[in-house]
Design a protein around this motif. Structure first.
Motif, PDB file in Angstrom:
ATOM      1  N   LYS A  67      48.271  11.831 -35.953  1.00  0.00           N
ATOM      2  CA  LYS A  67      47.423  12.199 -36.996  1.00  0.00           C
ATOM      3  C   LYS A  67      47.327  13.867 -36.991  1.00  0.00           C
ATOM      4  O   LYS A  67      47.309  14.377 -35.909  1.00  0.00           O
ATOM      5  N   GLN A  68      47.322  14.355 -38.104  1.00  0.00           N
ATOM      6  CA  GLN A  68      47.480  15.796 -38.393  1.00  0.00           C
ATOM      7  C   GLN A  68      46.783  16.160 -39.666  1.00  0.00           C
ATOM      8  O   GLN A  68      46.419  15.190 -40.438  1.00  0.00           O
ATOM      9  N   LYS A  69      46.290  17.472 -39.685  1.00  0.00           N
ATOM     10  CA  LYS A  69      45.631  18.049 -40.770  1.00  0.00           C
ATOM     11  C   LYS A  69      46.427  18.387 -41.803  1.00  0.00           C
ATOM     12  O   LYS A  69      47.503  18.895 -41.713  1.00  0.00           O
ATOM     13  N   TYR A  70      46.088  18.107 -43.099  1.00  0.00           N
ATOM     14  CA  TYR A  70      46.760  18.319 -44.277  1.00  0.00           C
ATOM     15  C   TYR A  70      45.665  18.841 -45.518  1.00  0.00           C
ATOM     16  O   TYR A  70      44.776  18.054 -45.478  1.00  0.00           O
ATOM     17  N   MET A  71      45.902  20.034 -46.075  1.00  0.00           N
ATOM     18  CA  MET A  71      45.098  20.521 -47.008  1.00  0.00           C
ATOM     19  C   MET A  71      45.517  20.101 -48.490  1.00  0.00           C
ATOM     20  O   MET A  71      46.591  20.539 -48.901  1.00  0.00           O
ATOM     21  N   PRO A 118      40.329  19.437 -47.197  1.00  0.00           N
ATOM     22  CA  PRO A 118      41.198  19.273 -46.087  1.00  0.00           C
ATOM     23  C   PRO A 118      41.074  17.877 -45.564  1.00  0.00           C
ATOM     24  O   PRO A 118      39.964  16.961 -46.146  1.00  0.00           O
ATOM     25  N   SER A 119      42.154  17.233 -44.779  1.00  0.00           N
ATOM     26  CA  SER A 119      42.148  15.816 -44.593  1.00  0.00           C
ATOM     27  C   SER A 119      42.805  15.585 -43.280  1.00  0.00           C
ATOM     28  O   SER A 119      43.521  16.472 -42.720  1.00  0.00           O
ATOM     29  N   GLN A 120      42.852  14.553 -42.784  1.00  0.00           N
ATOM     30  CA  GLN A 120      43.637  14.191 -41.289  1.00  0.00           C
ATOM     31  C   GLN A 120      44.247  12.870 -42.069  1.00  0.00           C
ATOM     32  O   GLN A 120      43.677  11.895 -42.496  1.00  0.00           O
TER      33      GLN A 120
END
Length: 151
Positions: A67-71, A118-120
């Motif tokens: 799991k990573q952060k993506y804008m 922002p999302s995970q």
């Protein structure tokens, strides 16, 4: 007698609904989406439509179950950007369909886009995945990504 008219009307409405055109996700050829610049960032997606910050380096590459952060960024009219973001993922290799993002509210302009959030995100297996982004109940666009094997 009113009953047969109601049944006939219901059948006609059902048939009309079945023949209505449904949006076809972009990138049906299963090719990784293009990279483009917006502001100071490199994004992957459809330039001028939707994308998320991505540099194809170690920092934001997709790996199985990581799991990573993506804008996310969206370009469009205010009425097109009303509603929450839902993203469905579909694996080319297995046909597996998953909910990647369930419901995120969009914020205002950012990095040259009209809306953002922002999302995970995490995808479960290697290979090509199509991310279908819905705003409200409507398909807004699709982004194709490669999930790499773990090192």
């Amino acid at each position: 007698m009113i009953y047969p008219k109601i049944v006939l009307m219901a059948v006609l409405l059902l048939l009309a609904g079945c023949s209505a055109e449904k949006p076809i996700p972009e990138n049906k050829d299963w090719k990784v989406s293009h990279l483009f610049k917006s502001g100071a960032y490199t994004m992957i997606g459809q330039e001028g439509k939707l994308g998320f910050i991505y540099d194809n380096g170690e920092v934001v590459r997709f790996y199985p179950n990581k799991k990573q952060k993506y804008m996310w960024h969206f370009w469009g009219k205010p009425e097109e950007l009303q509603g929450s973001l839902k993203v469905m993922g579909i694996s080319k290799e297995t046909g597996e369909k998953i909910t990647v993002i369930d419901a995120l509210e969009l914020g205002g302009p950012n990095n040259g886009a009209d809306g953002h959030t922002p999302s995970q995100m995490s995808l479960p297996s290697p290979g090509l995945w199509r991310l279908d982004a819905y705003i409200g109940e409507k398909l807004f666009g699709s982004i194709m990504v490669q999930v790499h094997n773990q090192k």
